[in-house]
Write a protein that holds these residues in place. Structure first.
Motif, short mmCIF file in Angstrom:
data_model
loop_
_atom_site.label_atom_id
_atom_site.label_comp_id
_atom_site.label_asym_id
_atom_site.label_seq_id
_atom_site.Cartn_x
_atom_site.Cartn_y
_atom_site.Cartn_z
N UNK A 99 1.35 -0.93 -0.13
CA UNK A 99 0.21 0.17 0.34
C UNK A 99 0.98 1.72 -0.09
N UNK A 100 1.68 0.97 0.69
CA UNK A 100 2.75 2.26 1.01
C UNK A 100 3.19 2.72 -0.50
N UNK A 101 3.84 1.59 -1.22
CA UNK A 101 4.80 1.47 -2.22
C UNK A 101 3.93 2.44 -2.85
N UNK A 102 2.06 1.77 -3.42
CA UNK A 102 1.32 2.32 -4.19
C UNK A 102 1.13 3.73 -3.98
N UNK A 103 1.26 4.76 -2.75
CA UNK A 103 0.78 5.48 -2.44
C UNK A 103 2.36 6.76 -2.28
N UNK A 104 2.87 6.13 -2.79
CA UNK A 104 4.58 6.93 -3.44
C UNK A 104 4.35 7.22 -4.81
#
Length: 312
Positions: A204-209
């Motif tokens: 999720x974090x990689x997608x958010x960035x």
């Protein structure tokens, strides 16, 4: 020759699983003290739309100070460059929760990624509303960036931070005395503590960035920020994203990155990848020990660095 990212990530995750000395979890926040330091996860979202994962990439963790990247993005959208009248853009050279520089610099924090600066950003985002409104806006923003409506706040972590956040309370009140906090400190801190307690996994974090990888664009269409603003946020991540170890991180890894005491790091390779790593054991500077090591290895094996020429 094309990179075999799947193999590289699998080998890094396998290597990190075997490391004996994994750092120390953030035991000054009771809920974070309970997290097993054996965890390690990595996720890489590439510019061509691939998602590659290794280790515990789908195990949720508290993103803590990584949330400051998203909060800063919102604040710049609200007040633009006026924000820099209240927060600096220079590395601090001190610990993330230091109060030392504030008196000498008249209550103006060095940058938006140390705690004092992030509290000013939270004050901007509060905008006369109750904390639940501000944190709701930030949560919706992170869900939009990641394309995942399941992202939520860990209320136990937020309560734990509220009970033990005395230094942050001191920072907020001290800046209030200088007129650089405009709302009641308890309201600003209510928003700030809940912001830090947002829970995400590496994927999720990689997608958010991704918007910072894509020069400010959302991969689903439209623009999150201007290209210039995306570059400037990345620049701040490179120079200030690891507190007093930011220079060493730039030296070893060469990629813009923002760490959190939950053990996560969001790293951006402009035009190529948005990377999230997580291992809860921290080094002496409060950054993920294995996360930093994994990103250094990834940068070496891929050649990814803002200081390297683009591939032919």
């Amino acid at each position: 020759m094309a990179l075999d990212l799947d193999a590289i990530i699998a080998e890094i995750a396998d290597g990190m699983a075997k490391v004996e000395h994994r750092g120390r979890v953030a035991d000054y926040i009771p809920e974070l003290a309970k997290v097993d330091p054996a965890y390690f996860g990595m996720a890489v979202a590439t510019a061509d739309g691939r998602m590659l994962c290794g280790g515990h990439a789908t195990t949720p963790f508290s993103i803590q100070s990584i949330s400051k990247v998203f909060a800063l993005t919102l604040a710049l959208g609200k007040v633009g460059d006026q924000l820099w009248n209240r927060v600096g853009r220079e590395p601090s050279g001190n610990a993330f929760n230091s109060i030392v520089q504030l008196e000498h610099e008249q209550g103006i924090p060095r940058n938006p990624f140390i705690n004092a600066g992030a509290i000013v950003v939270a004050d901007v985002n509060l905008g006369g509303h109750q904390p639940r409104v501000a944190i709701g806006e930030l949560l919706r923003f992170v869900r939009y960036l990641s394309g995942d409506d399941g992202i939520a706040i860990n209320e136990a972590v937020a309560a734990s931070e509220t009970m033990t956040g005395f230094r942050n309370m001191a920072l907020a009140n001290y800046m209030r005395a200088f007129g650089n906090i405009h709302h009641a400190p308890e309201l600003v801190l209510g928003s700030y503590f809940h912001q830090c307690a947002i829970e995400m996994d590496c994927r999720q974090l990689a997608l958010a960035g991704r918007y910072l990888m894509l020069d400010g664009r959302h991969p689903g269409g439209g623009r999150v920020v201007s290209p210039r603003r995306a570059r400037r946020i990345n620049a701040l991540m490179l120079t200030c994203g690891h507190y007093d170890a930011s220079g060493d991180f730039a030296f070893r890894v060469g990629i813009p990155g923002k760490s959190g005491v939950g053990g996560g790091i969001l790293a951006i390779v402009p035009g190529r990848a948005s990377i999230a790593v997580w291992s809860p054991g921290l080094n002496a500077s409060g950054n993920s020990q294995l996360g930093t090591r994994a990103l250094e290895e990834l940068a070496q094996r891929t050649g990814w660095s803002v200081f390297s020429p683009p591939p032919d």
